[in-house]
Design an enzyme around this catalytic site. Structure first.
Site, mmCIF file in Angstrom:
data_model
loop_
_atom_site.group_PDB
_atom_site.id
_atom_site.type_symbol
_atom_site.label_atom_id
_atom_site.label_comp_id
_atom_site.label_asym_id
_atom_site.label_seq_id
_atom_site.Cartn_x
_atom_site.Cartn_y
_atom_site.Cartn_z
ATOM 1 N N GLU A 1 1.002 -1.287 -0.016
ATOM 2 C CA GLU A 1 -0.090 0.081 -0.016
ATOM 3 C C GLU A 1 0.716 1.116 0.000
ATOM 4 O O GLU A 1 0.540 2.266 -0.696
ATOM 5 C CB GLU A 1 -0.921 0.002 1.346
ATOM 6 C CG GLU A 1 -2.156 -0.917 1.079
ATOM 7 C CD GLU A 1 -3.027 -0.609 -0.053
ATOM 8 O OE1 GLU A 1 -2.910 0.573 -0.256
ATOM 9 O OE2 GLU A 1 -3.618 -1.774 -0.516
ATOM 10 N N TYR B 1 -6.695 6.117 4.675
ATOM 11 C CA TYR B 1 -6.743 5.133 3.697
ATOM 12 C C TYR B 1 -6.027 3.943 3.864
ATOM 13 O O TYR B 1 -6.453 2.788 4.023
ATOM 14 C CB TYR B 1 -6.431 5.853 2.473
ATOM 15 C CG TYR B 1 -6.036 4.628 1.307
ATOM 16 C CD1 TYR B 1 -7.137 3.705 0.723
ATOM 17 C CD2 TYR B 1 -4.961 4.390 0.952
ATOM 18 C CE1 TYR B 1 -6.920 2.922 -0.120
ATOM 19 C CE2 TYR B 1 -4.679 3.448 0.074
ATOM 20 C CZ TYR B 1 -5.732 2.458 -0.368
ATOM 21 O OH TYR B 1 -5.371 1.512 -1.296
ATOM 22 N N ASP C 1 -9.572 5.519 -1.355
ATOM 23 C CA ASP C 1 -8.458 6.309 -2.139
ATOM 24 C C ASP C 1 -8.921 6.837 -3.337
ATOM 25 O O ASP C 1 -10.173 6.904 -3.746
ATOM 26 C CB ASP C 1 -7.333 5.322 -2.379
ATOM 27 C CG ASP C 1 -7.922 4.217 -3.566
ATOM 28 O OD1 ASP C 1 -9.020 4.000 -3.676
ATOM 29 O OD2 ASP C 1 -6.755 3.278 -3.951
#
Length: 377
Positions: free
Chosen positions: A32, A115, A133
Site C-alpha cells: 500500500e 486510507y 483512495d
C-alpha cells in the site's frame, strides 16, 4: 450496489499480485505504501526485493538508513520509507513486532493515514471499515452520481460516513476493499469508464449518463516552481576503474539523505583559463591540446509534485580524492535521485566510450598533471 456481483467479478478477474497470495499484514502495508505514487506493475519488482531483504517488521526496524534508501531508489517520495522504519520501531516497541489490528490503532503509526489504515485493517483483518483512495472516490462518485468536490476535507469526511453505511459483512470485507480498488484501476478509470465491462453497471447512475468521466470533480493543479540547476558530474580514474564525486543531501527535506552530484566545478578549475571549448589552456600549467576536461551532457528536466528542476549538465574529469565513490559502489550502495538518472547514464556512456576508444593512457596522463598542479597550488 450488487456486492455479490462485484465480488464474483473480482474473484474471476483479479490480477495475480504477490501481496494477494496471503493475508500478511506486513506485506499488505508495504504494498500500500509503495503503490501510493507508483503504478502497481512498476512497483512489484521493488516490492519483491523489499520483502525479501526485510522479511519481518523487526528486520525493517533494524535496517540501516542508507541501505533502506538505496532499496527504495526509483520509487521516489522517500519520506514514505523513512516513516515506514519509524512505524516499524513503534510496532517492535509496543506491538511485539506486529501491526496493530484496528484502523484506529493503525492510524497512530507514522506515515499511516486514514486510507492506508483502512486498507490494512479491512484486507488483513476483515475489519468493517472504509479505505477511501482515488479509485474508490471515482467509483463511488460515478455509481451514486455524487457531484461534491471530494478534495474538500469536509466533503470527503461526509463521503466516508456515507460509504461506511454501504459496507458488506465482515467476512466479505477483504475482497470487497480490493474489488473496489481493482474496479477503479481497471474498469472505472480516470479517463475511460468501461461501463460495458462493469459488474455493477445495472445499478450505476453514472452508466446512464452521457459522460460518466466528468466525475469525480478534478483536483486543481498546483502551480509548480521552476528551479534552474547546474549539474556537474565529476569523474576520476583510479585503480583501473571510474570514480564519481558525490555529496550527501541533508537528512531532512526533499530527497533527504540521498546522494547528488556537484552543482559547481571543482575549485581548481575556477583558477584556470579555458578556451572556447572549455578546455584548460594556461600554457604555464597545462598543454592546450588536452581534450579531456569537460563534456556537455545536454539538458534535462524532472517534475516533482511542487517544483520542476531544469538541469544543464557537464561531465568533468578530475583526480580522485575525498568524496569519490566507485561506479560499482554507487550501483550497490549509494542512492541517487531518479531526477539525475538520465544525466548520469549519459555520463557513464561517455566514460565507457573513452575506455573503448583507447583514450585511457592520455586521460591518466592528464589527471596526473592535474593532480600535480593541485599539490603545488
Amino acid at each position: 450496489m450488487d456486492i455479490q456481483g462485484l465480488l464474483n467479478w473480482y474473484n474471476k478477474e483479479k490480477r495475480d499480485l504477490p501481496f494477494r497470495h496471503e493475508k500478511n499484514p506486513y506485506h499488505i502495508w508495504v504494498s500500500e505504501i509503495m503503490s501510493q505514487q507508483t503504478r502497481i506493475e512498476a512497483m512489484i519488482p521493488y516490492y519483491n526485493r523489499f520483502v525479501a531483504r526485510y522479511k519481518t517488521i523487526t528486520d525493517l526496524a533494524n535496517s540501516q538508513d542508507e541501505e533502506l534508501t538505496k532499496l527504495w531508489q526509483g520509487l521516489g517520495y522517500y519520506a514514505r520509507v523513512r516513516n515506514m522504519k519509524k512505524a516499524a520501531n513503534v510496532c517492535v516497541e509496543q506491538y511485539e513486532g506486529q501491526l496493530p489490528k484496528t484502523k484506529q490503532e493503525l492510524k497512530k503509526l507514522p506515515g499511516i493515514g486514514d486510507y492506508t489504515a483502512g486498507a490494512i485493517a479491512s484486507i488483513a483483518y476483515n475489519e468493517r471499515c472504509t479505505a477511501i483512495d482515488g479509485n474508490v472516490i471515482r467509483v463511488a462518485s460515478r455509481y451514486y452520481w455524487l457531484e461534491q468536490d471530494f478534495n474538500n476535507p469536509k466533503n470527503k469526511r461526509e463521503l466516508d460516513a456515507f460509504l461506511q453505511t454501504k459496507l458488506p459483512e465482515e467476512q466479505y470485507m477483504s475482497d470487497f476493499t480490493q474489488a473496489m480498488m481493482e474496479l477503479g484501476a481497471r474498469v472505472c478509470t480516470p479517463k475511460v469508464a468501461r461501463c460495458s465491462s462493469c459488474p455493477i453497471r445495472s445499478s450505476c447512475i453514472g452508466a446512464t449518463k452521457e459522460n460518466p468521466c466528468v466525475l469525480p470533480v478534478a483536483k486543481k493543479k498546483l502551480e509548480q516552481k521552476i528551479e534552474e540547476k547546474i549539474v556537474c558530474i565529476v569523474a576520476g580514474w583510479k585503480d583501473g576503474q571510474w570514480w564519481i564525486h558525490l555529496n550527501q543531501r541533508a537528512h531532512q527535506g526533499l530527497l533527504a539523505g540521498m546522494y547528488e552530484f556537484d552543482e559547481s566545478f571543482p575549485s581548481f578549475l575556477h583558477k584556470q583559463k579555458t578556451d572556447s571549448h572549455g578546455l584548460i589552456c594556461d600554457q604555464n600549467t597545462m598543454d592546450d591540446q588536452t581534450v579531456f576536461q569537460r563534456f556537455d551532457l545536454d539538458q534535462d528536466e524532472f517534475v516533482f509534485t511542487h517544483k520542476i528542476w531544469k538541469m544543464k549538465a557537464e561531465l568533468v574529469l578530475y583526480p580522485v580524492g575525498d568524496g569519490f565513490s566507485s561506479i560499482e559502489e554507487i550501483k550497490n550502495e549509494k542512492a541517487i535521485p531518479t531526477a539525475y538518472e538520465k544525466l548520469y547514464q549519459r555520463a557513464l556512456a561517455l566514460l565507457q566510450k573513452m575506455e573503448q576508444d583507447g583514450q585511457m593512457g592520455a586521460i591518466e596522463e592528464y589527471l596526473s598533471k592535474l593532480s600535480s598542479i593541485n599539490r603545488k597550488g
